[in-house]
Design a protein around this motif. Sequence first.
Motif, PDB file in Angstrom:
ATOM      1  N   ARG A   1      28.834  47.190  24.670  1.00 28.84           N
ATOM      2  CA  ARG A   1      26.821  46.782  25.449  1.00 28.84           C
ATOM      3  C   ARG A   1      26.718  45.705  25.790  1.00 28.84           C
TER       4      ARG A   1
ATOM      5  N   LYS B   1      35.097  44.252  30.151  1.00 29.09           N
ATOM      6  CA  LYS B   1      36.057  44.430  30.847  1.00 29.09           C
ATOM      7  C   LYS B   1      37.378  43.799  30.078  1.00 29.09           C
TER       8      LYS B   1
ATOM      9  N   PHE C   1      34.590  40.848  36.027  1.00 28.10           N
ATOM     10  CA  PHE C   1      35.897  40.300  36.366  1.00 28.10           C
ATOM     11  C   PHE C   1      36.477  39.357  36.312  1.00 28.10           C
TER      12      PHE C   1
ATOM     13  N   GLY D   1      25.488  43.811  27.868  1.00 27.73           N
ATOM     14  CA  GLY D   1      26.220  43.701  29.626  1.00 27.73           C
ATOM     15  C   GLY D   1      26.047  43.544  30.575  1.00 27.73           C
ATOM     16  N   ALA D   2      27.066  43.338  31.420  1.00 26.19           N
ATOM     17  CA  ALA D   2      26.549  42.627  32.701  1.00 26.19           C
ATOM     18  C   ALA D   2      25.552  43.897  33.662  1.00 26.19           C
TER      19      ALA D   2
HETATM   20  C1  LIG Z   1      31.110  44.247  39.927  1.00 24.55           C
HETATM   21  C2  LIG Z   1      30.663  45.312  38.013  1.00 24.55           C
HETATM   22  N1  LIG Z   1      29.566  44.767  38.003  1.00 24.55           N
HETATM   23  C3  LIG Z   1      29.029  44.814  37.319  1.00 24.55           C
HETATM   24  C4  LIG Z   1      28.992  45.598  36.869  1.00 24.55           C
HETATM   25  C5  LIG Z   1      29.271  46.423  35.262  1.00 24.55           C
HETATM   26  O1  LIG Z   1      29.234  45.980  33.567  1.00 24.55           O
HETATM   27  P1  LIG Z   1      28.729  45.893  32.043  1.00 24.55           P
HETATM   28  O2  LIG Z   1      30.034  47.074  31.760  1.00 24.55           O
HETATM   29  O3  LIG Z   1      28.816  44.895  31.546  1.00 24.55           O
HETATM   30  O4  LIG Z   1      27.537  46.250  31.931  1.00 24.55           O
HETATM   31  C6  LIG Z   1      30.652  46.488  36.901  1.00 24.55           C
HETATM   32  C7  LIG Z   1      30.803  47.912  35.809  1.00 24.55           C
HETATM   33  O5  LIG Z   1      31.923  48.518  36.287  1.00 24.55           O
HETATM   34  C8  LIG Z   1      31.247  46.515  37.362  1.00 24.55           C
HETATM   35  O6  LIG Z   1      31.892  46.716  38.010  1.00 24.55           O
END
Ligand SMILES: Cc1ncc(COP(=O)(O)O)c(C=O)c1O
Length: 477
Positions: A318, A311, A281, A174-175
């Motif tokens: 993940r 998203k 996003f 994930g990010a």
């Molecule tokens: C701005 C932002 N960055 C990062 C994330 C984390 O993303 P991920 O679910 O890919 O880890 C989110 C999750 O809501 C987010 O809103």
Amino acid sequence: MKVYEKVIKHIEHQLRSGALQAYDFLPSVRSLSQTLNVSKNSVIRAYIALEQSGVILAHPRKGFSIKADTEYDQPQPPSPQKVIRGATSLDIIGSAQRQADVVFGSANPDTRIKGRKEFYKQLNKLVRLEIKSPAIYSHYQAPPGNLELRQQIAKKTHSGHAELDPEEIIITNGAQEAISLALRSTTQSGDIIAVESPCFYGTLQCIEALGLQIIEIPSHAPDGIDLEQLSNILERWEIKTILLNPHANNPLGFNMPDTMKSSLMAIAQAYDLVIIEDDVFGKLVHTSQRRRTLKSMDTEGRVILCSALSKILDPDIRIGWVSPGRYFDQVNYLKYVTTLATSGLMQHASALWMESANFDRHIKQLQNNYRQRKILFIEALKTCLPVEAHINNPDSGYLCWITLPLNIDGDHLFERMKSEGVSITPGSLFGTARQFQHCIRLNFSTFDNTPQQILALARLGEIISEEVNFQAQKSPT
Ligand SMILES: Cc1ncc(COP(=O)(O)O)c(C=O)c1O
């Protein structure tokens, strides 16, 4: 506390954090009254009180500036700003989300989309294969990760500005992991990092957990971070890293204009800054063509781009990535020692899904979907919420930020709505000093204008009105 006193508190906070300094001009009365959602009279009263106490100076027809040599004008190291709720915000948001009948809380995407079913069909095929001939995925898919997936990410997820090279991408969980690795690779405990404010609470929590100090720089729709304030802060403090979410920003929904991004890149060069670009996003731009990432403007390897399929497909798989520029080796090694690998099965399924001809169509559908939902949602909000609620009309994404009068407590609204079976996100989570206590964030990714959703919004409107009336009775000014 009277409303004008809250305005004073807000300015004092900016003075203490260094966001406002000697000789800086204060925002105009009109602009601050809109930002804080208070009357112009309250701002004027606050400015007069600050002038009387010797903090600011009036300049006829020009506005007010901060005086030098005030108690705030001492060079003080920014104290490590604590995230108010730390890990507990996760519990609050998580449990509210799980128990809610109507969900406007966490930033989950619409997971009813067709593309997601297609992904799970691909996954299903791979699982069947694995059952027939086990051990395809029994080894670790060590970083940087599955090459086909990295090729697909480079090809499909960005804007056609040739900004990503598969060899420079590392697959992450994930990010969030991408951001954490980027922060850990570029900072040490005690370093100061600049973020835009309001800032996604997951990022604030990560910064807190790494023991970093933070300076929050105001960010507004439609332009994003205030570059003038950023330059002032950089003059004053030694900051190595700045973290931004410039596209379909969470929570404000703006897309930073390309001209502003070019100016930011020039600032980064002048101060030798690392930029962590959270682009999670980025594909969900509604109105215009995808704008260029900061990464695509970077010729020096100083931008670390972080993103994910969370998203646009499903947060549960993940799958994220980081393109760390000149920090590739550090990030790759840290990824390895932190989680060894990201699931090979998920990486392979994601690569197959992205290869399928439907990826671009899928993204178009999402963009249309969220654009239409936004129109419905803003209409519904305008009908359901009282005039005191300032509704931010997001350019992109699926999040809507609501600013309420300063004396309305978003945490309290969160609790009241939770007891009605409706999840919302309190604004206090998006800052370190409760500066967004009077705000809330709503997610419209699954808004279908159903009677249940409309009832929930109407109830939110009633509760806000009750709170506004209650506060008005307590303090008539
Ligand atoms: C701005 C932002 N960055 C990062 C994330 C984390 O993303 P991920 O679910 O890919 O880890 C989110 C999750 O809501 C987010 O809103």
